[in-house]
Design a protein around this motif. Structure first.
Motif, PDB file in Angstrom:
ATOM      1  N   ALA A 442      11.053  -5.753  -1.817  1.00 37.33           N
ATOM      2  CA  ALA A 442      10.596  -6.702  -2.837  1.00 37.33           C
ATOM      3  C   ALA A 442      10.256  -8.064  -2.247  1.00 37.33           C
ATOM      4  N   HIS A 443      10.752  -8.348  -1.048  1.00 39.00           N
ATOM      5  CA  HIS A 443      10.536  -9.660  -0.439  1.00 39.00           C
ATOM      6  C   HIS A 443       9.489  -9.617   0.676  1.00 39.00           C
ATOM      7  N   ALA A 444       8.713  -8.574   0.736  1.00 37.82           N
ATOM      8  CA  ALA A 444       7.691  -8.452   1.770  1.00 37.82           C
ATOM      9  C   ALA A 444       6.670  -9.587   1.651  1.00 37.82           C
ATOM     10  N   THR A 445       6.281 -10.145   2.778  1.00 36.20           N
ATOM     11  CA  THR A 445       5.311 -11.237   2.791  1.00 36.20           C
ATOM     12  C   THR A 445       3.894 -10.686   2.682  1.00 36.20           C
ATOM     13  N   ASP A 446       2.954 -11.584   2.421  1.00 40.55           N
ATOM     14  CA  ASP A 446       1.557 -11.158   2.348  1.00 40.55           C
ATOM     15  C   ASP A 446       1.094 -10.583   3.679  1.00 40.55           C
ATOM     16  N   ASP A 447       1.541 -11.176   4.796  1.00 43.81           N
ATOM     17  CA  ASP A 447       1.147 -10.667   6.112  1.00 43.81           C
ATOM     18  C   ASP A 447       1.625  -9.227   6.300  1.00 43.81           C
ATOM     19  N   GLN A 448       2.845  -8.939   5.851  1.00 46.86           N
ATOM     20  CA  GLN A 448       3.359  -7.576   5.976  1.00 46.86           C
ATOM     21  C   GLN A 448       2.585  -6.611   5.093  1.00 46.86           C
ATOM     22  N   LEU A 449       2.201  -7.060   3.902  1.00 46.57           N
ATOM     23  CA  LEU A 449       1.419  -6.199   3.010  1.00 46.57           C
ATOM     24  C   LEU A 449       0.041  -5.922   3.599  1.00 46.57           C
ATOM     25  N   TRP A 450      -0.583  -6.939   4.143  1.00 51.00           N
ATOM     26  CA  TRP A 450      -1.912  -6.727   4.729  1.00 51.00           C
ATOM     27  C   TRP A 450      -1.833  -5.847   5.969  1.00 51.00           C
ATOM     28  N   ALA A 451      -0.750  -5.996   6.739  1.00 53.00           N
ATOM     29  CA  ALA A 451      -0.582  -5.146   7.923  1.00 53.00           C
ATOM     30  C   ALA A 451      -0.471  -3.681   7.509  1.00 53.00           C
ATOM     31  N   ALA A 452       0.283  -3.425   6.449  1.00 56.95           N
ATOM     32  CA  ALA A 452       0.410  -2.044   5.963  1.00 56.95           C
ATOM     33  C   ALA A 452      -0.928  -1.533   5.444  1.00 56.95           C
ATOM     34  N   LEU A 453      -1.676  -2.384   4.759  1.00 64.41           N
ATOM     35  CA  LEU A 453      -2.993  -1.983   4.255  1.00 64.41           C
ATOM     36  C   LEU A 453      -3.959  -1.691   5.401  1.00 64.41           C
ATOM     37  N   GLU A 454      -3.863  -2.461   6.490  1.00 67.79           N
ATOM     38  CA  GLU A 454      -4.726  -2.208   7.651  1.00 67.79           C
ATOM     39  C   GLU A 454      -4.448  -0.840   8.242  1.00 67.79           C
ATOM     40  N   ILE A 455      -3.168  -0.518   8.419  1.00 79.40           N
ATOM     41  CA  ILE A 455      -2.818   0.790   8.980  1.00 79.40           C
ATOM     42  C   ILE A 455      -3.290   1.911   8.062  1.00 79.40           C
ATOM     43  N   ALA A 456      -3.153   1.717   6.755  1.00 76.56           N
ATOM     44  CA  ALA A 456      -3.523   2.744   5.784  1.00 76.56           C
ATOM     45  C   ALA A 456      -5.018   2.794   5.521  1.00 76.56           C
ATOM     46  N   GLN A 457      -5.801   2.001   6.222  1.00 76.03           N
ATOM     47  CA  GLN A 457      -7.255   1.971   6.063  1.00 76.03           C
ATOM     48  C   GLN A 457      -7.668   1.546   4.654  1.00 76.03           C
ATOM     49  N   ALA A 458      -6.825   0.660   4.054  1.00 79.68           N
ATOM     50  CA  ALA A 458      -7.104   0.219   2.686  1.00 79.68           C
ATOM     51  C   ALA A 458      -7.447  -1.263   2.617  1.00 79.68           C
ATOM     52  N   ALA A 459      -7.299  -1.985   3.724  1.00 81.51           N
ATOM     53  CA  ALA A 459      -7.491  -3.440   3.684  1.00 81.51           C
ATOM     54  C   ALA A 459      -8.923  -3.806   3.312  1.00 81.51           C
ATOM     55  N   GLU A 460      -9.879  -3.013   3.768  1.00 75.42           N
ATOM     56  CA  GLU A 460     -11.291  -3.358   3.543  1.00 75.42           C
ATOM     57  C   GLU A 460     -11.623  -3.389   2.057  1.00 75.42           C
ATOM     58  N   PHE A 461     -11.269  -2.359   1.330  1.00 77.37           N
ATOM     59  CA  PHE A 461     -11.653  -2.341  -0.087  1.00 77.37           C
ATOM     60  C   PHE A 461     -10.781  -3.277  -0.916  1.00 77.37           C
ATOM     61  N   VAL A 462      -9.542  -3.566  -0.487  1.00 76.59           N
ATOM     62  CA  VAL A 462      -8.700  -4.511  -1.225  1.00 76.59           C
ATOM     63  C   VAL A 462      -9.251  -5.920  -1.071  1.00 76.59           C
ATOM     64  N   ARG A 463      -9.735  -6.251   0.131  1.00 77.73           N
ATOM     65  CA  ARG A 463     -10.303  -7.593   0.352  1.00 77.73           C
ATOM     66  C   ARG A 463     -11.544  -7.817  -0.510  1.00 77.73           C
ATOM     67  N   LYS A 464     -12.254  -6.764  -0.820  1.00 77.81           N
ATOM     68  CA  LYS A 464     -13.468  -6.909  -1.630  1.00 77.81           C
ATOM     69  C   LYS A 464     -13.157  -7.157  -3.099  1.00 77.81           C
TER      70      LYS A 464
END
Length: 619
Positions: A442-464
């Motif tokens: 529950a206390h994950a930072t934005d950097d940690q969330l974006w890092a997980a999204l990058e690994i999961a190949q989801a960062a690109e569409f979330v940024r849009k």
């Protein structure tokens, strides 16, 4: 019902006392009313004294206002007690459901649990409210009216002693036949809930296959089936009121006949006869209301038994008394002294009381930082096998170890923080992307969330998305495509730095290129963690695709719940005919020989010919 009251009424005892006490005071005024009316008739109407009539009229008005005040207090007490206690029961029931393992959830079924936590508790709340408001009023009013009538005239009181047992007999016969129907009605509601849930959750598939009429027929049949039981109950219950009123009216006629004779002889006054008729009416009406209350309480009793069935069901998977498990140190990993990340020894499992094992004598080992691929035909037991690693189910025999400790020795919270799973069906809840990603931390930072999204190949569409991490997620993630939902659930599993990641066919909606990039990113993440002095990430990949598992350190081939083959891609091609058949159903023969490119630099998979059915797999 009484068990629930004893268990959950602790904070509401004062409401259960104040409410009935106020109702008793109201009943006291109701019992005085016929006597006041008798005085008004005898002293005012009989002597043509308007002043007496007015005084008694004012007294009746004051009594009515005071009685109404007590009624309002009782109504509030009933609302506070029934809603408060119902909320407490519903909260405890929901907590118990969340304590259940998958075995208990399979036993009860989701539609039945939903019916119990909604409709059944509503029935209990209704019974509690009516119990406070009416259960004291009507029996006390009936007894009080009977006593007051007998005090007026004992001869006319004999009519009560004849009428009341007749009504009680009819009441007992009808209720004895109605009780079994009430339990059937709740079971029929479960069936309606199941069909409704299936129809709404699978509406797209139903429309794609033009099955709307079939589903409408299924729902209609279930609804008519429930209605037939309800009508049968209604027919039986409908006997109560007519018979009761028939007996009551016959009793009133007898009172007027005998009372008229006694008025002529001077034994009774006209007011006393009217009071006697009022008491007779109050008594028999009270019995009618009591009969209706018993119908409500009978339904509530059936619902309470269903709620108690869930509350009494002890979860089969518990961790009481389990102490925290010490994880291996990075030094132990470097020296090769660390235990296996996952180890199974003759693990057997079957659903419910089934005689045939779904998982039969599974034995395998997987070292820290390694990758296990699990492949096999549909229904071969792949998902059940990995569920044992997370202790979603307990084995019948054999053992499952994680980090050198039996999963039954782990505190569940710690085990499920160490082991993270991405299920076959991508599950997202309404809220935002951020609220879904922070389930594990529950206390994950934005950097940690974006890092997980990058690994999961989801960062690109979330940024849009205009709102990024705070973009809304509809119920079930319906505002995202299947591939996007899968990538978001993979990112959610990576938040919180798990040591073991289980991907249960979670890339089925991804294209070959994205799937390869995902596996490459996960592999790099594990290497980076080990290089930084932490424990390497161990990965379990369940897939129907050979391309997803061929680079794994160990590949487990499942067939009918058994481990049909265990080894690397090359070893299995040489020694496991089933694995070779699966590979040939997806790849050309010239693509099978030799090891694939290292995971750290994967080649992009390209589509290949697919046979209609996996050879050796289950239909």
């Amino acid at each position: 019902m009484l068990e629930l009251i004893k268990r959950f009424s602790g904070g509401y005892v004062r409401y259960f006392v104040i409410g009935p006490a106020c109702k008793l005071l109201e009943v006291f005024f109701d019992l005085l009313t016929p006597l006041v009316i008798a005085r008004m008739i005898d002293e005012g109407v009989g002597s043509h004294d308007a002043g007496v009539v007015v005084r008694y009229g004012v007294l009746l008005f004051v009594m009515a206002v005071v009685g109404m005040g007590f009624t309002l207090v009782c109504q509030k007490m009933a609302a506070l007690a029934s809603q408060g206690m119902g909320t407490a029961v519903r909260s405890r029931l929901y907590r118990r459901i969340n304590e259940f393992s998958h075995a208990e959830l399979d036993r009860f079924g989701t539609p039945s649990l939903i019916t119990r936590i909604t409709n059944d508790i509503n029935q209990i709340q209704l019974a509690l409210a009516l119990g406070i408001r009416q259960l004291i009023r009507w029996p006390f009013l009936a007894i009080g009216s009977m006593v007051a009538a007998l005090l007026i005239d004992l001869k006319l009181g004999l009519i009560f002693l004849v009428s009341t047992p007749l009504i009680g007999l009819v009441f007992w016969i009808v209720m004895a036949r109605c009780v079994p129907y009430f339990k059937q009605m709740q079971a029929k509601l479960d069936r309606i809930g199941l069909i409704t849930r299936e129809g709404l959750s699978g509406v797209r598939v139903i429309r794609a296959f033009v099955r709307e009429e079939h589903e409408r027929k299924r729902f209609r049949d279930a609804a008519y089936d429930q209605a037939a039981v309800a009508i049968a109950v209604g027919k039986l219950s409908s006997i109560l009121n007519p018979v009761t009123f028939l007996v009551m009216n016959l009793g009133v006629c007898a009172i007027l006949w005998m009372g008229g004779i006694q008025v002529d002889t001077g034994e009774l006054t006209q007011g006393e006869v009217m009071a006697f008729v009022n008491y007779m009416t109050q008594t028999l009406l009270s019995i009618v209301y009591v009969a209706n209350l018993v119908v409500v309480f009978t339904k509530a009793s059936a619902s309470a038994s269903r709620v108690n069935e869930v509350l009494h069901c002890e979860p089969s998977i518990v961790d009481a008394g389990n102490e925290s498990v010490d994880l291996p140190s990075s030094e132990a990993v470097a020296s090769g002294e660390a235990p296996c990340a996952i180890r199974m020894d003759g693990a057997c499992f079957a659903f419910g009381d089934a005689e045939v094992n779904t998982i039969d004598r599974a034995t395998l080992e997987l070292g820290l930082g390694k990758t296990l691929g699990v492949i096999g035909g549909t229904g071969s037991g792949k998902s059940t096998l990995v569920s044992l690693m997370l202790r979603l189910y307990d084995t019948r025999s054999g053992s499952v170890e994680v980090m050198g400790a039996d999963v039954r020795a782990w505190p569940l919270k710690q085990l499920r923080h160490v082991v993270s799973i991405v299920p076959q069906r991508a599950s997202l809840l309404s809220g935002t992307i951020r609220s879904n990603l922070t389930w594990r931390d529950a206390h994950a930072t934005d950097d940690q969330l974006w890092a997980a999204l990058e690994i999961a190949q989801a960062a690109e569409f979330v940024r849009k998305l205009p709102q990024g991490l705070d973009a809304p997620v509809e119920a079930g993630g319906k505002n995202f495509s299947g591939g996007q939902r899968q990538r978001l659930t993979i990112a959610r599993a990576l938040v919180g730095d798990p040591l073991i990641l289980i991907l249960d066919d979670s890339a089925s909606a991804l294209d070959f290129k994205t799937d390869a990039a995902l596996r490459h990113a996960i592999h790099e993440r594990g290497q980076r963690s080990a290089a930084e002095g932490g424990l390497p990430l161990t990965t379990v990949i369940v897939s129907q695709r050979v391309s997803s598992v061929r680079d794994a350190d160990v590949i487990c081939v499942m067939s009918h719940g058994q481990v049909a083959g265990l080894g690397t891609h090359d070893e299995l091609l040489a020694n496991c005919p089933l694995y070779e058949e699966i590979c040939l159903s997806q790849l050309k023969r010239e693509e099978l020989g030799g090891s694939a490119a290292p995971t750290s630099a994967p080649a992009v998979d390209r589509p290949t010919r697919v046979r209609p059915q996996l050879a050796g797999g289950e239909a």
